[in-house]
Scaffold this motif. Structure first.
Motif, mmCIF file in Angstrom:
data_model
loop_
_atom_site.group_PDB
_atom_site.id
_atom_site.type_symbol
_atom_site.label_atom_id
_atom_site.label_comp_id
_atom_site.label_asym_id
_atom_site.label_seq_id
_atom_site.Cartn_x
_atom_site.Cartn_y
_atom_site.Cartn_z
ATOM 1 N N ASP A 1 -3.704 4.821 2.273
ATOM 2 C CA ASP A 1 -4.687 4.077 3.069
ATOM 3 C C ASP A 1 -6.101 4.382 2.611
ATOM 4 O O ASP A 1 -7.053 4.275 3.373
ATOM 5 C CB ASP A 1 -4.509 4.343 4.566
ATOM 6 C CG ASP A 1 -4.702 5.804 4.932
ATOM 7 O OD1 ASP A 1 -4.897 6.632 4.019
ATOM 8 O OD2 ASP A 1 -4.680 6.117 6.135
ATOM 9 N N GLY B 1 -6.888 0.471 -1.741
ATOM 10 C CA GLY B 1 -7.121 -0.908 -1.310
ATOM 11 C C GLY B 1 -7.827 -1.721 -2.385
ATOM 12 O O GLY B 1 -7.498 -2.884 -2.625
ATOM 13 N N ILE C 1 0.804 -1.223 0.000
ATOM 14 C CA ILE C 1 0.000 0.000 0.000
ATOM 15 C C ILE C 1 0.834 1.268 0.000
ATOM 16 O O ILE C 1 0.339 2.321 -0.387
ATOM 17 C CB ILE C 1 -1.005 0.025 1.178
ATOM 18 C CG1 ILE C 1 -0.283 0.080 2.509
ATOM 19 C CG2 ILE C 1 -1.961 -1.120 1.098
ATOM 20 C CD1 ILE C 1 -1.198 0.356 3.689
#
Length: 187
Positions: free
Chosen positions: A65, A70, A61
């Protein structure tokens, strides 16, 4: 709020490349550390698996975030896995290279020396696998091998195999014929 959840601080291509690199690295690590299926995993294997996901998380990642980041990572992982699975299903050479080949463990009732240690299989695990295949001991095993998937394939010697339903039916038919012949004999 919505902007923070959906904005990508990392370019999409970087996100895809990070995910692809970590996927390939973890795949290679598992390929060269041994054969274990999910069913054969022990407590230590599960601990490593759970911790591994946390260890590589930041590599995938990066400083992102966001939900979008994701989703891109998840889609990349699933797409790579699907493509790799399809490729391995059609290319035997690639399957041998990436998955490996089966490893013989038992030949004609005898363990092949050093195999259990090399494959990280305990004697108790092997004995349990033989019992699961209706055998009593390794002496009754004709061949056993560990497949690349981690599945343990055991073939018992003919004398140690349990009778099949068809064989029992044949015995029943023979007994019925004998009974019929005996009933026809004068007493």
């Amino acid at each position: 709020m919505w902007h923070d959840m959906l904005a990508l601080p990392v370019p999409v291509l970087e996100k895809v490349l990070r995910t692809a690199f970590v996927y390939a690295l973890v795949l290679l690590i598992f390929r060269f550390t041994g054969k274990r299926s999910m069913a054969a995993m022990n407590t230590f294997d599960f601990v490593v698996l759970f911790l591994l996901s946390n260890v590589v998380q930041n590599a995938i990642i990066g400083p992102d975030d966001s939900v979008t980041g994701g989703a891109i990572g998840a889609i990349t992982l699933i797409a790579m896995n699907a493509a790799l699975t399809r490729w391995l299903a059609t290319d035997d050479r690639a399957a041998r290279l990436l998955e490996g080949t089966s490893s013989p463990i038992v030949e004609d009732g005898s363990l092949i020396p050093g195999t259990l240690r090399r494959l990280s299989i305990r004697r108790e695990e092997m004995a349990n696998a033989v019992r699961l295949h209706d055998g009593d001991s390794i002496d009754e095993v004709q061949t056993a091998r560990l497949e690349p998937s981690g599945q343990l394939l055991i073939v018992l010697k003919p004398a140690a195999r349990a009778a099949t339903k068809g064989e029992l039916d044949q015995i029943g038919e023979r007994l019925a014929a004998i009974e019929q012949l005996l009933s026809r004999r004068p007493s």
